[in-house]
Design an enzyme around this catalytic site. Structure first.
Site, mmCIF file in Angstrom:
data_model
loop_
_atom_site.group_PDB
_atom_site.id
_atom_site.type_symbol
_atom_site.label_atom_id
_atom_site.label_comp_id
_atom_site.label_asym_id
_atom_site.label_seq_id
_atom_site.Cartn_x
_atom_site.Cartn_y
_atom_site.Cartn_z
ATOM 1 N N SER A 1 0.831 -1.197 0.000
ATOM 2 C CA SER A 1 0.000 0.000 0.000
ATOM 3 C C SER A 1 0.870 1.253 0.000
ATOM 4 O O SER A 1 1.640 1.483 0.951
ATOM 5 C CB SER A 1 -0.915 0.016 1.221
ATOM 6 O OG SER A 1 -1.511 1.292 1.363
ATOM 7 N N HIS B 1 -1.329 -1.049 -4.234
ATOM 8 C CA HIS B 1 -2.586 -0.622 -3.625
ATOM 9 C C HIS B 1 -2.518 0.879 -3.383
ATOM 10 O O HIS B 1 -1.566 1.372 -2.764
ATOM 11 C CB HIS B 1 -2.796 -1.365 -2.312
ATOM 12 C CG HIS B 1 -4.113 -1.126 -1.649
ATOM 13 N ND1 HIS B 1 -5.286 -1.759 -2.039
ATOM 14 C CD2 HIS B 1 -4.461 -0.335 -0.596
ATOM 15 C CE1 HIS B 1 -6.276 -1.363 -1.256
ATOM 16 N NE2 HIS B 1 -5.807 -0.503 -0.381
ATOM 17 N N ASP C 1 -4.563 4.047 -1.814
ATOM 18 C CA ASP C 1 -5.659 4.446 -0.931
ATOM 19 C C ASP C 1 -6.098 5.875 -1.206
ATOM 20 O O ASP C 1 -5.288 6.797 -1.070
ATOM 21 C CB ASP C 1 -5.224 4.327 0.535
ATOM 22 C CG ASP C 1 -5.071 2.889 0.972
ATOM 23 O OD1 ASP C 1 -3.972 2.525 1.454
ATOM 24 O OD2 ASP C 1 -6.035 2.137 0.794
ATOM 25 N N MET D 1 -8.514 8.800 0.024
ATOM 26 C CA MET D 1 -9.319 9.229 1.180
ATOM 27 C C MET D 1 -9.802 10.664 0.949
ATOM 28 O O MET D 1 -9.021 11.514 0.543
ATOM 29 C CB MET D 1 -8.478 9.140 2.449
ATOM 30 C CG MET D 1 -7.932 7.745 2.710
ATOM 31 S SD MET D 1 -6.868 7.685 4.148
ATOM 32 C CE MET D 1 -6.421 5.959 4.172
ATOM 33 N N HIS E 1 -8.318 1.948 -4.079
ATOM 34 C CA HIS E 1 -9.294 1.761 -2.995
ATOM 35 C C HIS E 1 -9.915 3.116 -2.660
ATOM 36 O O HIS E 1 -9.273 3.960 -2.030
ATOM 37 C CB HIS E 1 -8.552 1.162 -1.792
ATOM 38 C CG HIS E 1 -9.397 0.963 -0.570
ATOM 39 N ND1 HIS E 1 -8.844 0.701 0.667
ATOM 40 C CD2 HIS E 1 -10.736 1.009 -0.379
ATOM 41 C CE1 HIS E 1 -9.820 0.592 1.555
ATOM 42 N NE2 HIS E 1 -10.970 0.773 0.948
ATOM 43 N N MET F 1 -11.993 5.245 -0.595
ATOM 44 C CA MET F 1 -12.678 5.481 0.689
ATOM 45 C C MET F 1 -13.299 6.873 0.603
ATOM 46 O O MET F 1 -12.813 7.824 1.236
ATOM 47 C CB MET F 1 -11.676 5.357 1.832
ATOM 48 C CG MET F 1 -11.189 3.943 2.064
ATOM 49 S SD MET F 1 -9.649 3.863 2.978
ATOM 50 C CE MET F 1 -8.471 4.057 1.645
ATOM 51 N N MET G 1 -12.282 -5.363 4.908
ATOM 52 C CA MET G 1 -11.374 -4.514 5.673
ATOM 53 C C MET G 1 -11.057 -5.172 7.016
ATOM 54 O O MET G 1 -11.968 -5.616 7.726
ATOM 55 C CB MET G 1 -11.983 -3.129 5.913
ATOM 56 C CG MET G 1 -12.067 -2.261 4.671
ATOM 57 S SD MET G 1 -10.454 -1.913 3.939
ATOM 58 C CE MET G 1 -9.616 -1.063 5.271
ATOM 59 N N ASP H 1 -7.142 -5.977 4.098
ATOM 60 C CA ASP H 1 -6.441 -4.694 4.090
ATOM 61 C C ASP H 1 -6.467 -4.068 5.477
ATOM 62 O O ASP H 1 -7.535 -3.769 5.997
ATOM 63 C CB ASP H 1 -7.158 -3.769 3.081
ATOM 64 C CG ASP H 1 -6.515 -2.412 2.935
ATOM 65 O OD1 ASP H 1 -7.168 -1.524 2.351
ATOM 66 O OD2 ASP H 1 -5.374 -2.250 3.374
#
Ligand code: DX5
Ligand code: ZN
Length: 237
Positions: A19, A44, A46, A48, A77, A79, A148, A186
Site C-alpha cells: 500500500s 494498492h 488508498d 481518502m 481503494h 474510501m 477490511m 487490508d
C-alpha cells in the site's frame, strides 16, 4: 485450459499488494520501483476524501504520474462518499481496479456498473462493523471483495481479529455460488496476521507499514507470499 482449472489456478495464486500510503512521501516514484523490484504483484492506492474517512490522501494525478513506471495492476481503494465523481478521472489516469464501499448503500450497484463500463476491474469493500449481507447482492458483479481488517482511514493500525469469520463467509459464498471474485484483506497485515487471513480464505493481501517499513522489502514480501501459499485453503476446480 478448462475454465474450472483456470479459475482454480488463479484463485490459488496469492497476490501481494503493497500500500503506497506507507511509502515515503515525496519519492513515490522510487518507492514504487522499490516495491516492484521486491516482487509486488499489485500496487494498492488508498484514496481518502476527509469525509467517508477522517483523513486525506491522493488524487488521480498520483496514478497518472506513476502509471508509466510499471504494468503492474493499480488497485485503487476509494474510501470516498462520492466516488461517482472520481471513477472516470482514475480510470483515465490508469487505474486497473476500482473499489468502492458497500456502506454507500443504494448507489452501490450503479457504481459497480459504471466501473465495469469504464473497462476496469470491479471491487467492493466492506468495513469491519458492516454485516456481510450488505455485500451479498453484488457478488456476481465483482472481481474483488475487500474485507477490511481495520477501520479505514489510517495505516499502521492494529488488526481486528473479529473480522476473520467474514473472510470465511466470503470464501464459502464464492464456493457455493461458483463465483470468481478474489478475496482481499487490508489493514494491520503482517507476517502473523497474514497466516490467519489466508487460512480463512484471503488470497489478495494489502500491506503498507509491514512491507514499506521493512529494511529488506524483498525478503519481507517473499515471506508473506510463502505464508499465504502455505495457509490458503485450496480452491476447487
Ligand atoms: C487503511 C487503508 C490501508 C492501509 C494499510 O484505511 O485502506 O490500505 O494503508 O496499511 P497497514 O498495512 O499499515 O495497516
Ligand atoms: Zn486500502
Amino acid at each position: 485450459m478448462p475454465a474450472g482449472l483456470a479459475r482454480m489456478l488463479r484463485l490459488n495464486t496469492p497476490v501481494i499488494a503493497p500500500s503506497l500510503l506507507a511509502a515515503r512521501y515525496g519519492r513515490f516514484d522510487r518507492e514504487l520501483d522499490r516495491a516492484v523490484r521486491a516482487g509486488a504483484d499489485w500496487l494498492h492506492v488508498d484514496i481518502m476524501d476527509g469525509h467517508f474517512v477522517p483523513n486525506l490522501s491522493f488524487g488521480p494525478e498520483l496514478v497518472r504520474q506513476l502509471r508509466p513506471r510499471t504494468r503492474k495492476t493499480f488497485d485503487v481503494h476509494l474510501m470516498c462518499s462520492r466516488p461517482e465523481i472520481l471513477l472516470e478521472p482514475f480510470a483515465a489516469a490508469g487505474a486497473d481496479l476500482l473499489t468502492v464501499h458497500a456502506e454507500l448503500g443504494a448507489q452501490v450497484s450503479s457504481l459497480l456498473w459504471k466501473i465495469r463500463s469504464l473497462g476496469k476491474r470491479v471491487g467492493l469493500a466492506i468495513n469491519p462493523p458492516t454485516n456481510m449481507r450488505e455485500a451479498q447482492p453484488y457478488l456476481a458483479q465483482i472481481d474483488l471483495l475487500l474485507v477490511m481488517t481495520v477501520n479505514p482511514g489510517f495505516g499502521g493500525q492494529g488488526f481486528i481479529e473479529e473480522v476473520l469469520p467474514k473472510i470465511q463467509t466470503a470464501q464459502r459464498w464464492r464456493r457455493e455460488m461458483g463465483l470468481n471474485y478474489r478475496i482481499e484483506v487490508d489493514g494491520g497485515i503482517n507476517l502473523g496476521t497474514v497466516v490467519e487471513c489466508a487460512r480463512a480464505g484471503a488470497d489478495t493481501i494489502v500491506s503498507g507499514s509491514t512491507l514499506f517499513g521493512a529494511s529488506r522489502m524483498k525478503s519481507a514480501l517473499q515471506k508473506m507470499r510463502a505464508a499465504v501459499l502455505a495457509a490458503l485453503p485450496r480452491a476447487e476446480a
